[in-house]
Enzyme design. Structure first.
Site, PDB file in Angstrom:
ATOM      1  N   GLY A 156      -2.088 -11.357 -53.741  1.00 22.86           N
ATOM      2  CA  GLY A 156      -1.938 -12.717 -54.114  1.00 22.86           C
ATOM      3  C   GLY A 156      -2.012 -13.822 -52.923  1.00 22.86           C
ATOM      4  N   ARG A 157      -1.200 -14.910 -53.040  1.00 23.92           N
ATOM      5  CA  ARG A 157      -1.779 -15.872 -52.026  1.00 23.92           C
ATOM      6  C   ARG A 157      -1.280 -15.287 -50.566  1.00 23.92           C
ATOM      7  NH1 ARG A 157       0.474 -20.421 -55.753  1.00 23.92           N
ATOM      8  NH2 ARG A 157       2.216 -19.149 -56.014  1.00 23.92           N
ATOM      9  N   ARG A 178      -2.391  -5.043 -58.924  1.00 27.19           N
ATOM     10  CA  ARG A 178      -2.435  -4.594 -60.481  1.00 27.19           C
ATOM     11  C   ARG A 178      -3.776  -4.817 -60.974  1.00 27.19           C
ATOM     12  NH1 ARG A 178       1.679  -8.167 -63.289  1.00 27.19           N
ATOM     13  NH2 ARG A 178       0.988  -9.308 -61.797  1.00 27.19           N
ATOM     14  N   ARG A 239       9.832  -7.784 -50.962  1.00 29.03           N
ATOM     15  CA  ARG A 239      11.382  -7.768 -51.402  1.00 29.03           C
ATOM     16  C   ARG A 239      11.714  -6.465 -51.038  1.00 29.03           C
ATOM     17  NH1 ARG A 239      11.824 -12.264 -51.358  1.00 29.03           N
ATOM     18  NH2 ARG A 239      12.421 -13.848 -52.888  1.00 29.03           N
ATOM     19  N   GLU A 268      20.209  -6.033 -49.161  1.00 31.53           N
ATOM     20  CA  GLU A 268      20.351  -7.195 -48.476  1.00 31.53           C
ATOM     21  C   GLU A 268      21.892  -7.876 -48.499  1.00 31.53           C
ATOM     22  OE1 GLU A 268      16.417  -8.624 -48.244  1.00 31.53           O
ATOM     23  OE2 GLU A 268      17.349 -10.620 -48.059  1.00 31.53           O
ATOM     24  N   HIS A 286      15.080 -11.509 -43.134  1.00 35.70           N
ATOM     25  CA  HIS A 286      14.436 -12.145 -43.992  1.00 35.70           C
ATOM     26  C   HIS A 286      14.029 -13.462 -43.659  1.00 35.70           C
ATOM     27  CE1 HIS A 286      14.155 -12.203 -48.709  1.00 35.70           C
ATOM     28  NE2 HIS A 286      13.270 -13.215 -48.330  1.00 35.70           N
TER      29      HIS A 286
HETATM   30  C1  GLV Z   1      11.581 -15.742 -49.561  1.00 29.48           C
HETATM   31  O1  GLV Z   1      11.753 -14.590 -49.472  1.00 29.48           O
HETATM   32  C2  GLV Z   1      11.066 -16.470 -50.885  1.00 29.48           C
HETATM   33  O2  GLV Z   1      11.036 -15.722 -51.726  1.00 29.48           O
HETATM   34  O3  GLV Z   1      10.798 -17.577 -50.498  1.00 29.48           O
END
Ligand code: GLV
Length: 326
Positions: A156-157, A178, A239, A268, A286
């Site tokens: 993705g981005r 995917r 994640r 987390e 994070h």
């Molecule tokens: C950070 O994990 C976000 O989703 O911006």
């Protein structure tokens, strides 16, 4: 002019607080840290809109406690902390902050790749520990990054931005997604589409950039780790639930892979016991989007989403359009 009641659950830049205060009364004073869940529950019943962060759990209980709630503006691109179907069923708009953190998160991914490959954190600790007469010549031998194979899972981005940076390192870039991306993007990124197993078997660095979903839970577990090369590294700035941390711990202990660098965790903010004791693991809390510039942009975007929804307009970054009855 009509004013609304808003709750901001986490420390956001002052500019965003000012923007919200111009149109809303805050139902709790702004905080530096994140509001504990109990405090959130204690305030949310007064709010028509809330600005939340990814560590806030916005579930049915929160929504049922907040009968006036019309919008949850998440200060994050991910929104897996929010029960979106429950929000949609209640007509509560959910918004996120896409785009503005792409480059910052790609930068952090590269910081993790470099740190784990060149043992930067271990070296730093070594220097700090004590003043020495000399340093062993062959200390902290690492792994080259330049010219190696980068395996990107999720193009993705953020995955694409990680690939752009890899070109400067003369890397062979393979990816699994995917859905295969447009040929023009593949050409620009010089990235070859391969199946997941090939990526795991061939990459020297496997970097994860998939969203959190039932399909991506434990995408990396024992079977996948055992396909990776013993010289390879796993990087996760997506994640935590994407990686089975117990399986990762075993793979690292057994030498099935050479190391890992993690910005996100399965439970987390808790770390699987044992992971923190391994020298070949780099751990950050994070911080993918955590630069002053990017957090400012994200906060203003979240505030804009919040205010638009309260005004009855369609917010620019609406995640659940079915909830919009404007
Ligand atoms: C950070 O994990 C976000 O989703 O911006």
């Amino acid at each position: 002019m009509q004013r609304w009641k808003a709750l901001v659950t986490c420390g956001v830049p002052v500019s965003a607080i000012e923007m919200i205060r111009a149109r809303c009364d805050l139902v709790a004073d702004p905080v530096e840290e994140c509001l504990p869940h109990e405090s959130l529950l204690g305030h949310v019943w007064k709010a028509e809109g809330i600005l939340t962060c990814h560590s806030d759990r916005i579930d049915r209980q929160v929504m049922d406690t907040a009968p006036r709630l019309r919008v949850v503006a998440n200060y994050a691109v991910g929104y897996d902390n929010i029960d979106v179907p429950a929000a949609t069923a209640r007509g509560i708009l959910v918004c996120n902050t896409p785009g503005v953190l792409t480059e910052t998160t790609a930068d952090l991914t590269w910081a993790l790749i470099m740190a784990v490959a060149r043992r930067v954190v271990e070296s730093d600790r070594f220097i700090r520990e004590k003043d020495r007469d000399k340093w062993p010549f062959n200390c902290f031998l690492g792994t080259d990054v330049y010219g190696k194979t980068l395996g990107i899972v999720g193009m993705g981005r953020i995955g694409s931005s990680v690939a752009r940076r890899a070109q400067g390192f003369g890397m062979r870039i393979i990816y699994y997604n995917r859905k295969r991306v447009e040929p023009s993007l593949e050409r620009e990124l010089k990235a070859a589409y391969v199946n997941f197993e090939t990526l795991l078997r061939e990459a020297d660095f496997v970097t994860l950039h998939v969203p959190s979903s039932p399909d991506t839970r434990h995408l990396i577990g024992s079977p996948q780790l055992s396909m990776m090369k013993p010289t390879s590294f796993l990087i996760n700035a997506s994640r935590g639930m994407v990686v089975d941390e117990a399986a990762l711990l075993s793979a690292l202990r057994d030498g099935a892979i050479a190391g890992a660098a993690l910005d996100v965790y399965e439970n987390e903010p808790h770390l699987t016991p044992g992971l923190g004791e391994l020298p070949n693991v780099v751990l950050t809390p994070h911080i993918g989007s955590a630069t002053r510039e990017t957090r400012e942009k994200m906060a203003l975007m979240a505030a804009e989403n919040l205010l638009a929804a309260l005004e009855g307009k369609r917010p620019p970054n609406l995640v659940n359009p079915d909830a919009f009855r404007g």
